[in-house]
Design a protein around this motif. Structure first.
Motif, PDB file in Angstrom:
ATOM      1  N   CYS A 113       1.165  11.715   2.256  1.00 22.67           N
ATOM      2  CA  CYS A 113       0.573  10.301   2.682  1.00 22.67           C
ATOM      3  C   CYS A 113       1.486   9.642   3.715  1.00 22.67           C
ATOM      4  O   CYS A 113       1.241   8.323   4.227  1.00 22.67           O
ATOM      5  CB  CYS A 113       0.567   9.564   1.256  1.00 22.67           C
ATOM      6  SG  CYS A 113      -0.537  10.232   0.118  1.00 22.67           S
ATOM      7  N   PHE A 158      -7.996  10.182  -5.352  1.00 20.61           N
ATOM      8  CA  PHE A 158      -7.888  10.711  -3.737  1.00 20.61           C
ATOM      9  C   PHE A 158      -9.278  11.004  -3.248  1.00 20.61           C
ATOM     10  O   PHE A 158     -10.386  11.073  -4.034  1.00 20.61           O
ATOM     11  CB  PHE A 158      -7.094  11.908  -4.002  1.00 20.61           C
ATOM     12  CG  PHE A 158      -5.514  11.648  -4.175  1.00 20.61           C
ATOM     13  CD1 PHE A 158      -4.734  11.323  -2.971  1.00 20.61           C
ATOM     14  CD2 PHE A 158      -5.041  11.592  -5.445  1.00 20.61           C
ATOM     15  CE1 PHE A 158      -3.459  11.078  -3.357  1.00 20.61           C
ATOM     16  CE2 PHE A 158      -3.809  11.300  -5.628  1.00 20.61           C
ATOM     17  CZ  PHE A 158      -2.805  10.996  -4.582  1.00 20.61           C
ATOM     18  N   HIS A 255       0.208   1.732   3.034  1.00 21.11           N
ATOM     19  CA  HIS A 255      -0.480   2.981   2.512  1.00 21.11           C
ATOM     20  C   HIS A 255      -1.287   2.722   1.276  1.00 21.11           C
ATOM     21  O   HIS A 255      -0.898   2.098   0.207  1.00 21.11           O
ATOM     22  CB  HIS A 255       0.457   4.142   2.279  1.00 21.11           C
ATOM     23  CG  HIS A 255      -0.184   5.299   1.269  1.00 21.11           C
ATOM     24  ND1 HIS A 255      -1.355   5.816   1.672  1.00 21.11           N
ATOM     25  CD2 HIS A 255       0.152   5.882   0.296  1.00 21.11           C
ATOM     26  CE1 HIS A 255      -1.577   6.649   0.742  1.00 21.11           C
ATOM     27  NE2 HIS A 255      -0.850   6.953  -0.154  1.00 21.11           N
ATOM     28  N   ALA A 257      -2.089   3.352  -1.905  1.00 21.18           N
ATOM     29  CA  ALA A 257      -1.998   4.145  -2.978  1.00 21.18           C
ATOM     30  C   ALA A 257      -2.601   3.774  -4.123  1.00 21.18           C
ATOM     31  O   ALA A 257      -3.011   4.531  -5.226  1.00 21.18           O
ATOM     32  CB  ALA A 257      -0.535   4.655  -3.202  1.00 21.18           C
ATOM     33  N   ASN A 285      -7.697   6.536  -2.030  1.00 18.46           N
ATOM     34  CA  ASN A 285      -6.309   6.887  -1.304  1.00 18.46           C
ATOM     35  C   ASN A 285      -6.641   8.118  -0.529  1.00 18.46           C
ATOM     36  O   ASN A 285      -7.027   8.971  -1.157  1.00 18.46           O
ATOM     37  CB  ASN A 285      -5.445   7.345  -2.272  1.00 18.46           C
ATOM     38  CG  ASN A 285      -4.097   7.813  -1.751  1.00 18.46           C
ATOM     39  OD1 ASN A 285      -4.059   8.061  -0.763  1.00 18.46           O
ATOM     40  ND2 ASN A 285      -3.216   7.612  -2.449  1.00 18.46           N
ATOM     41  N   GLY A 287      -4.981   9.714   1.618  1.00 18.19           N
ATOM     42  CA  GLY A 287      -3.637  10.659   2.164  1.00 18.19           C
ATOM     43  C   GLY A 287      -3.089   9.956   3.423  1.00 18.19           C
ATOM     44  O   GLY A 287      -3.003   8.967   3.495  1.00 18.19           O
ATOM     45  N   SER A 290      -4.740   7.261   5.396  1.00 17.19           N
ATOM     46  CA  SER A 290      -5.102   5.948   4.813  1.00 17.19           C
ATOM     47  C   SER A 290      -4.504   4.708   5.577  1.00 17.19           C
ATOM     48  O   SER A 290      -5.375   3.891   6.027  1.00 17.19           O
ATOM     49  CB  SER A 290      -3.952   5.771   3.519  1.00 17.19           C
ATOM     50  OG  SER A 290      -3.919   4.449   2.984  1.00 17.19           O
ATOM     51  N   GLY A 316       4.707   9.047   0.250  1.00 17.24           N
ATOM     52  CA  GLY A 316       3.987  10.075  -0.261  1.00 17.24           C
ATOM     53  C   GLY A 316       4.824  11.083  -0.725  1.00 17.24           C
ATOM     54  O   GLY A 316       6.069  10.983  -0.768  1.00 17.24           O
TER      55      GLY A 316
END
Ligand code: UT7
Length: 334
Positions: A113, A158, A255, A257, A285, A287, A290, A316
């Motif tokens: 990520c 994800f 990111h 997440a 998310n 990865g 993002s 990540g």
């Protein structure tokens, strides 16, 4: 820095059309829309159709970024991905060929990520070393291809997508010039996020992977804690290296997440909620994809505008993390 700076001159994002809602998961797993929304901030996400690969997503985002830059040339392509089309070779050369970029330098970067920021550092380095004048940086993940569809702790989070930017050689004080990047990793915590099977460790045994070892696993609670700590610390460092004060950050792009992680990091950094960009509710998310997907969608929708000071951060598997800054350029995001 002696060589030229890398200046962002085009950006594009892509998500596959197939939409999966929280209710779709609740129908087949022991979960609920209420749990997913309250614990992650996700309401829906885009997922590939069978037969689609990361390169297909990358080509879509790359096409848009090149169009946004108004110039379809590049002399290097960097692809950040967790889910290459095949274990060997790298996926980037095929993406370069399919984009009509010819026989340019093309390779993959693997930092899960954090891949976009590691890719940004790589692209910046190629430009500073005068290896390339224009770099297409694509971050794409067909993340659902490594997710166990029966694992409620990862399946609902994800998703798939891609984002891409074009970087050209320019001056450090231009809008769009990538500021100092700060990167880090901690291999002692690699077990927190992993796909245990399919690599040389398992293959050298001569035995097939143990059932389930082909799938992505994440120790969510521990990962959460490290994500908050690392993104807060590395963001602070990037802001300081840029010579900014935290209050001067106009847009915080982290990111995507988990919405709670984003709030927590934003609060610790003192970036007010209205300055934090977010698209996790509709894309989950994705990865490596993002961050550039967030930037592309935010710019296209007017939530990110020319002249704004942007702080980027990601975290990540690896573990790996990074942060950087730039003043948003005048660019039409596609
Ligand atoms: O992108 C790379 C970096 N990734 C991250 O930074 C992600 C970090 N982690 C997270 O975002 C969160 O830890 C998760 C969203 C993965 C999980 O949220 P949480 O609030 O940390 O939940 P938890 O893991 O502490 O689990 C709480 C409970 C557990 O049940 P028990 O043991 O309390 O009975 C889980 O089994 O929630 C359960 N649970 C679920 N319940 C309904 C886990 N997943 C689900 C689910 N639906 N999908």
């Amino acid at each position: 820095m002696t060589g030229p700076a890398a200046v962002l001159t085009g950006i594009g994002g892509y998500v596959p059309p197939n939409l999966v809602t929280n209710e779709d998961f609740a129908r087949r797993l022991d979960t609920s829309d209420a749990w997913i929304r309250s614990r992650t901030g996700i309401a829906r996400r885009h997922v590939i159709e069978p037969g689609t690969a990361t390169s297909d997503l990358a080509v879509e985002a790359g096409t848009r970024a090149l169009k946004s830059a108004g110039d379809d040339r590049a002399d290097a392509l960097v692809l950040a991905t967790t889910t290459p089309d095949q274990p060997c070779p790298a996926t980037a050369p095929q993406v370069a060929s399919r984009l009509g970029l010819g026989r340019i330098a093309a390779f993959d970067v693997s930092a899960v990520c954090s891949g976009f920021l590691y890719g940004l550092a790589t692209a910046t380095g190629l430009i500073a070393a005068r290896v390339a004048e224009r770099v297409l940086l694509v971050a794409a993940d067909a993340f659902t291809t490594i997710i166990d569809p029966e694992d409620r702790t990862t399946a609902v989070i994800f998703a798939d997508g891609a984002g891409a930017v074009v970087l050209r050689a320019g001056a450090v004080d231009e809008p769009g010039a990538v500021g100092p990047l700060v990167l880090g990793s901690d291999g002692e915590l690699s077990h927190l996020i992993e796909v245990p099977g399919g690599g040389s460790r398992q293959r050298s045994t001569g035995l097939p992977p143990r059932p389930g070892d082909q799938y992505f696993r994440m120790l969510g609670r521990d990962t959460y804690r490290h994500a908050v700590e690392r993104m807060t610390a590395v963001s602070g460092e990037a802001v300081e290296r840029a010579g900014w004060r935290p209050a001067e950050v106009d847009r915080f792009a982290a990111h995507q997440a988990n919405a709670r992680i984003l709030d927590s990091v934003g609060e610790r950094l003192g970036v007010p909620a209205e300055r934090r960009l977010s698209n996790i509710e509709r894309v989950g998310n994705t990865g490596a994809a993002s961050l550039p997907l967030l930037l592309a969608q935010s710019a296209a929708e007017g939530r990110l505008a020319a002249g704004q000071r942007v702080l980027l951060t990601a975290f990540g598997g690896g573990l790996s993390w990074g942060a950087g800054t730039l003043v948003w350029p005048s660019v039409e995001a596609l």
